[in-house]
Design an enzyme around this catalytic site. Structure first.
Site, mmCIF file in Angstrom:
data_model
loop_
_atom_site.group_PDB
_atom_site.id
_atom_site.type_symbol
_atom_site.label_atom_id
_atom_site.label_comp_id
_atom_site.label_asym_id
_atom_site.label_seq_id
_atom_site.Cartn_x
_atom_site.Cartn_y
_atom_site.Cartn_z
ATOM 1 C CG ASP A 3 -1.758 1.162 1.411
ATOM 2 O OD1 ASP A 3 -2.276 1.648 0.383
ATOM 3 O OD2 ASP A 3 -1.937 1.633 2.544
ATOM 4 C CG ASP A 36 -1.976 7.470 0.563
ATOM 5 O OD1 ASP A 36 -1.117 7.302 -0.320
ATOM 6 O OD2 ASP A 36 -2.908 8.278 0.453
#
Length: 307
Positions: free
Chosen positions: A94, A96
Site C-alpha cells: 500500500d 498512504d
C-alpha cells in the site's frame, strides 16, 4: 493423525533492544501456554527467534494465540512455516500510511482547508466502517474546485517516505523480488514513488479535471479498491510465474485485507485494529526494514543486503 510442520516464531521489539524479562516472558509463553519445545536464535538486539514443531491442525489456533499475546506489549510475535520464511518473491505495498507517512487525499484537501473533514472519512474507511468506493467518491467530491496545476509537483516535495523503506527495497531487489505499489491514492504520486524507489509496478486512482486543470470532484477509470488490489497482486504474480503463496502484501487499512488474503503472507504495518486482527502478521515498529527480520535475516546479513 495431524502431521508436524517446522515453524519459526519471531519476536521483534518495538524499542531499541529486547530486555531480558521480555525474552523470558515469551519463552515461558511458548513453553507453558503453547506447550512447545524450542530452539532459540538471537538475530539482533531487537529480534529473537524460536524454532518449533507444530501440528498442522493446531497452526491457526497457535497463530491467534501469538497475536493475542502481543496486545498491549512492546513487541510483535510472528509465526510462519520455516520453509516459507525466506521463500518470498513478490511484495505488494500500500502507499498512504505505508510506503509514505501521509494520506495523500488529506494533503490535497489542505489546499481547501478541509483536511479534517476528509481525514474523518478516511479514518472510518480504513477501519472498515465505510465502503471504500463510496468513501472515495465522497472525499473526491469534497476536492472539487481545487486548482491542480502545480499540486502534484508540490506534493512530491511534501510526502515523506517511511523510515526503512529505501533500504528494504534495496535488499528485496538484491534478493530478486518483484515489487509493486497498489494504492487507493492517486497515480501521479504512486508513479513518483515507483520511480523514487525503483519499484516494478504502480497502480492507483486518477482524479478528473476540467479544461483549466481544476479538480472536478470525480475519478476517471476503475477504482483501485480492495478487490482490485487483490486482482492486481494475482495478475503480477502470474506474469512473473510466481506462486501467490510466495507473495507478501503489506498495508495498514481495511482495503488491504483482500490482497493479504490472496497472498501467502500479509503484514499489517502499524495498522488499524481490524487489519491487525485479520492479517497473518503485525509489525508495529518504527522501521519497515524490520520486514527482513520477519524473513529470517540477522543483523550481519541485513547489513550486506543494504550495502
Amino acid at each position: 493423525m495431524s502431521e508436524e510442520i517446522s515453524c519459526v516464531i519471531t519476536m521483534i521489539s518495538h524499542g531499541d533492544d529486547i530486555i531480558d524479562i521480555t525474552s523470558e516472558d515469551v519463552q515461558d509463553f511458548i513453553s507453558f501456554d503453547l506447550h512447545l519445545e524450542t530452539d532459540i536464535a538471537l538475530h539482533s538486539y531487537r529480534c529473537q527467534e524460536w524454532y518449533v514443531n507444530i501440528k498442522s491442525s493446531e497452526f491457526n489456533s497457535i497463530l491467534q494465540k501469538c497475536k493475542s499475546n502481543c496486545v498491549g506489549k512492546d513487541y510483535d510475535l510472528i509465526l510462519q512455516k520455516s520453509e516459507d520464511q525466506k521463500n518470498k518473491k513478490l511484495f505488494v505495498f500500500d502507499m498512504d500510511s505505508t510506503l509514505i507517512y501521509q494520506e495523500v487525499i488529506e494533503l490535497i484537501a489542505s489546499y481547501a482547508n478541509i483536511e479534517d473533514k476528509v481525514a474523518e472519512i478516511t479514518e472510518r474507511a480504513m477501519n472498515g466502517e465505510l465502503d471504500f468506493n463510496e468513501s472515495l467518491k465522497e472525499r473526491v467530491q469534497l476536492l472539487k474546485g481545487i486548482d491542480s496545476t502545480n499540486i502534484w509537483k508540490e506534493l512530491k516535495e511534501k510526502i515523506e517516505i517511511t523510515n526503512g523503506v529505501k533500504p528494504l527495497v534495496k535488499a528485496l531487489k538484491k534478493l530478486g523480488c518483484t515489487l509493486a505499489v497498489c494504492s487507493g491514492g492517486f497515480t501521479p504520486l504512486a508513479e513518483h514513488i515507483k520511480e523514487e524507489l525503483g519499484l516494478d509496478y504502480a497502480y492507483a486512482n486518477n482524479l478528473g479535471v476540467d479544461e483549466n486543470l481544476i479538480l472536478n470532484g470525480e475519478t476517471i477509470g476503475r477504482i483501485v479498491n480492495g478487490d482490485i488490489k487483490a486482482e492486481l497482486l494475482l495478475e503480477i504474480a502470474k506474469k512473473h510465474n510466481i506462486d501467490p503463496k510466495q507473495a507478501v502484501a503489506i498495508g495498514d487499512g481495511a482495503n488491504d485485507l483482500k490482497m493479504m488474503s490472496v497472498a501467502g503472507f500479509g503484514i499489517a504495518w502499524n495498522a488499524k485494529p481490524k487489519v491487525q486482527l485479520e492479517a497473518l502478521a503485525c509489525l508495529n515498529t518504527k522501521s519497515l526494514l524490520d520486514v527482513l527480520y520477519i524473513m529470517g535475516y540477522n543483523e550481519k546479513q541485513i547489513e550486506e543486503l543494504i550495502k
